[in-house]
Design a protein around this motif. Structure first.
Motif, PDB file in Angstrom:
ATOM      1  N   HIS A 117      -2.264  -1.011  -5.166  1.00 53.82           N
ATOM      2  CA  HIS A 117      -1.611  -0.678  -3.902  1.00 53.82           C
ATOM      3  C   HIS A 117      -2.149   0.615  -3.286  1.00 53.82           C
ATOM      4  CE1 HIS A 117       0.882  -4.018  -4.903  1.00 53.82           C
ATOM      5  NE2 HIS A 117       1.451  -3.405  -5.903  1.00 53.82           N
ATOM      6  N   PHE A 118      -3.470   0.675  -3.139  1.00 51.77           N
ATOM      7  CA  PHE A 118      -4.129   1.888  -2.668  1.00 51.77           C
ATOM      8  C   PHE A 118      -4.024   2.048  -1.151  1.00 51.77           C
ATOM      9  CE2 PHE A 118      -6.276   0.803  -6.651  1.00 51.77           C
ATOM     10  CZ  PHE A 118      -6.083   1.990  -7.342  1.00 51.77           C
ATOM     11  N   ALA A 139      -1.310   5.617  -4.278  1.00 60.01           N
ATOM     12  CA  ALA A 139      -1.353   4.449  -5.164  1.00 60.01           C
ATOM     13  C   ALA A 139      -0.013   4.323  -5.875  1.00 60.01           C
ATOM     14  CB  ALA A 139      -2.474   4.579  -6.192  1.00 60.01           C
ATOM     15  N   ALA A 140       0.193   3.154  -6.455  1.00 56.95           N
ATOM     16  CA  ALA A 140       1.408   2.904  -7.229  1.00 56.95           C
ATOM     17  C   ALA A 140       1.040   2.528  -8.658  1.00 56.95           C
ATOM     18  CB  ALA A 140       2.212   1.771  -6.587  1.00 56.95           C
ATOM     19  N   ASP A 142       0.857  -1.187   0.000  1.00 57.53           N
ATOM     20  CA  ASP A 142       0.000   0.000   0.000  1.00 57.53           C
ATOM     21  C   ASP A 142       0.892   1.236   0.000  1.00 57.53           C
ATOM     22  OD1 ASP A 142      -1.920  -1.932   0.264  1.00 57.53           O
ATOM     23  OD2 ASP A 142      -2.715  -1.195   2.161  1.00 57.53           O
ATOM     24  N   THR A 143       0.666   2.128  -0.956  1.00 58.52           N
ATOM     25  CA  THR A 143       1.607   3.221  -1.219  1.00 58.52           C
ATOM     26  C   THR A 143       1.128   4.547  -0.644  1.00 58.52           C
ATOM     27  OG1 THR A 143       2.300   2.114  -3.246  1.00 58.52           O
ATOM     28  CG2 THR A 143       2.817   4.456  -3.052  1.00 58.52           C
ATOM     29  N   ILE A 144       2.003   5.200   0.113  1.00 58.76           N
ATOM     30  CA  ILE A 144       1.730   6.565   0.562  1.00 58.76           C
ATOM     31  C   ILE A 144       2.076   7.516  -0.571  1.00 58.76           C
ATOM     32  CG2 ILE A 144       2.392   8.391   2.172  1.00 58.76           C
ATOM     33  CD1 ILE A 144       2.867   6.161   4.254  1.00 58.76           C
ATOM     34  N   ILE A 145       3.298   7.438  -1.057  1.00 60.11           N
ATOM     35  CA  ILE A 145       3.714   8.255  -2.194  1.00 60.11           C
ATOM     36  C   ILE A 145       4.739   7.451  -2.982  1.00 60.11           C
ATOM     37  CG2 ILE A 145       5.555   9.449  -0.934  1.00 60.11           C
ATOM     38  CD1 ILE A 145       4.795  12.000  -2.576  1.00 60.11           C
ATOM     39  N   PRO A 172       8.158   1.986 -11.340  1.00 60.96           N
ATOM     40  CA  PRO A 172       8.281   2.942 -10.243  1.00 60.96           C
ATOM     41  C   PRO A 172       9.716   2.960  -9.711  1.00 60.96           C
ATOM     42  CG  PRO A 172       6.362   1.546  -9.953  1.00 60.96           C
ATOM     43  CD  PRO A 172       7.146   0.969 -11.084  1.00 60.96           C
ATOM     44  N   HIS A 173      10.203   4.138  -9.425  1.00 65.68           N
ATOM     45  CA  HIS A 173      11.598   4.267  -8.996  1.00 65.68           C
ATOM     46  C   HIS A 173      11.759   4.899  -7.622  1.00 65.68           C
ATOM     47  CE1 HIS A 173      12.311   3.472 -13.254  1.00 65.68           C
ATOM     48  NE2 HIS A 173      13.497   3.066 -12.864  1.00 65.68           N
ATOM     49  N   TRP A 174      10.668   5.196  -6.929  1.00 62.88           N
ATOM     50  CA  TRP A 174      10.728   5.915  -5.656  1.00 62.88           C
ATOM     51  C   TRP A 174       9.454   5.597  -4.909  1.00 62.88           C
ATOM     52  CZ3 TRP A 174       8.222  10.784  -4.188  1.00 62.88           C
ATOM     53  CH2 TRP A 174       8.898  11.504  -3.196  1.00 62.88           C
ATOM     54  N   PHE A 175       9.537   5.222  -3.618  1.00 59.38           N
ATOM     55  CA  PHE A 175       8.323   4.796  -2.938  1.00 59.38           C
ATOM     56  C   PHE A 175       8.428   4.893  -1.421  1.00 59.38           C
ATOM     57  CE2 PHE A 175      11.070   1.187  -3.555  1.00 59.38           C
ATOM     58  CZ  PHE A 175      11.044   0.515  -2.340  1.00 59.38           C
ATOM     59  N   LEU A 176       7.291   5.181  -0.812  1.00 62.70           N
ATOM     60  CA  LEU A 176       7.073   5.073   0.618  1.00 62.70           C
ATOM     61  C   LEU A 176       5.816   4.234   0.752  1.00 62.70           C
ATOM     62  CD1 LEU A 176       7.957   5.967   3.485  1.00 62.70           C
ATOM     63  CD2 LEU A 176       6.355   7.859   3.259  1.00 62.70           C
TER      64      LEU A 176
END
Length: 194
Positions: A158-159, A151-152, A66-69, A76-80
Motif C-alpha cells: 500500500h505504497f 506504506a502499511a 495507499d497509505t499516507i500514515i 495496523p490500528h491507525w490509518f490515513l
C-alpha cells in the motif's frame, strides 16, 4: 525505508518534500503510536500532492489502500489512506472493528491539506476547506505499534505515490482556534486552501 526504497526529492509550492514512488518508498520509525498520539485524542495534518492511487477498497474502513500514515505491525490500528474512486480519503482506527470517516475533494496532481482528528468520540477528516467527514467511534484499542509513513503493514504494501510534506501530529484534539492557526500556517507555507 531501506537504502533502495528511499523517497526522492520533490517539492510542494517550492518547499522540499519527499517524493514517494508508489512502488516501495516509505519511512519507518521506532516511534510508537503512543509517542505521537493518545488513545483518547489526536490531531493530524499533512500536505500532499498525489500522482496516482493504485488501490480502492472501502473494506475495514479503507485500511487496505495507499497509505499516507498508519501503524505498522501485523495488525495496523491507525490509518490515513487513499482510495482511487473520487478519490476518497479514509481516516480511521481500530476500536474492536476497523472503521473511520471519509472525505472527498482530493485532486490528483494538485497540492492539498488533509486534516484528521479524534476527540474521544468522533473521527473527523477533511480535504482543504471541504466538508468534514465523521464517524462515531471508541478509542483505538492499541497504540503500541510503530508509526509508518507512505506504506502499511510494516512497509510491505500500500505504497504512496506522490509528494508528502512532513506531517504534524498532536496528542490532543486541537481547539477551533488552534486548528485555524495550524491550517493557516500550512496554507501559507505550501500554498494550499486552508
Amino acid at each position: 525505508g531501506t537504502t533502495t526504497a528511499r523517497p526522492g526529492r520533490g517539492t510542494i509550492n517550492g518547499v522540499v518534500a519527499p517524493d514517494l514512488d508508489g512502488t516501495d518508498d516509505h519511512f519507518t520509525t521506532t516511534l510508537t503510536l503512543n509517542d505521537i498520539m493518545s488513545a483518547a485524542a489526536y490531531h493530524f495534518f499533512c500536505v500532499v500532492n498525489i500522482d496516482a492511487i493504485s488501490t480502492d477498497s472501502s473494506a475495514n474502513g479503507g485500511l487496505a489502500n495507499d497509505t499516507i500514515i498508519g501503524s505498522g505491525g501485523p495488525n495496523p490500528h491507525w490509518f490515513l489512506s487513499l482510495g482511487s474512486t473520487g478519490p476518497t480519503v479514509y481516516a480511521g482506527h481500530y476500536d474492536g472493528a476497523f472503521a473511520g470517516a471519509t472525505a472527498a475533494g482530493l485532486v490528483l496532481g494538485t497540492s492539498a491539506l488533509i486534516e484528521w482528528w479524534y476527540d474521544g468520540t468522533t473521527i473527523r477528516v477533511r480535504v482543504g476547506t471541504g466538508t468534514v467527514g465523521t464517524a462515531v467511534r471508541g478509542n483505538p484499542s492499541n497504540v503500541s505499534n510503530v508509526a509508518m509513513i507512505g506504506a502499511a503493514s510494516q512497509g510491505a504494501d500500500h505504497f504512496l505515490d506522490g509528494r508528502l510534506a512532513p506531517p504534524l501530529c498532536f496528542r490532543v484534539a486541537l481547539s477551533g482556534a488552534e486548528q485555524v492557526a495550524v491550517r493557516n500556517l500550512l496554507g501559507r507555507i505550501y500554498g494550499v486552501a486552508a
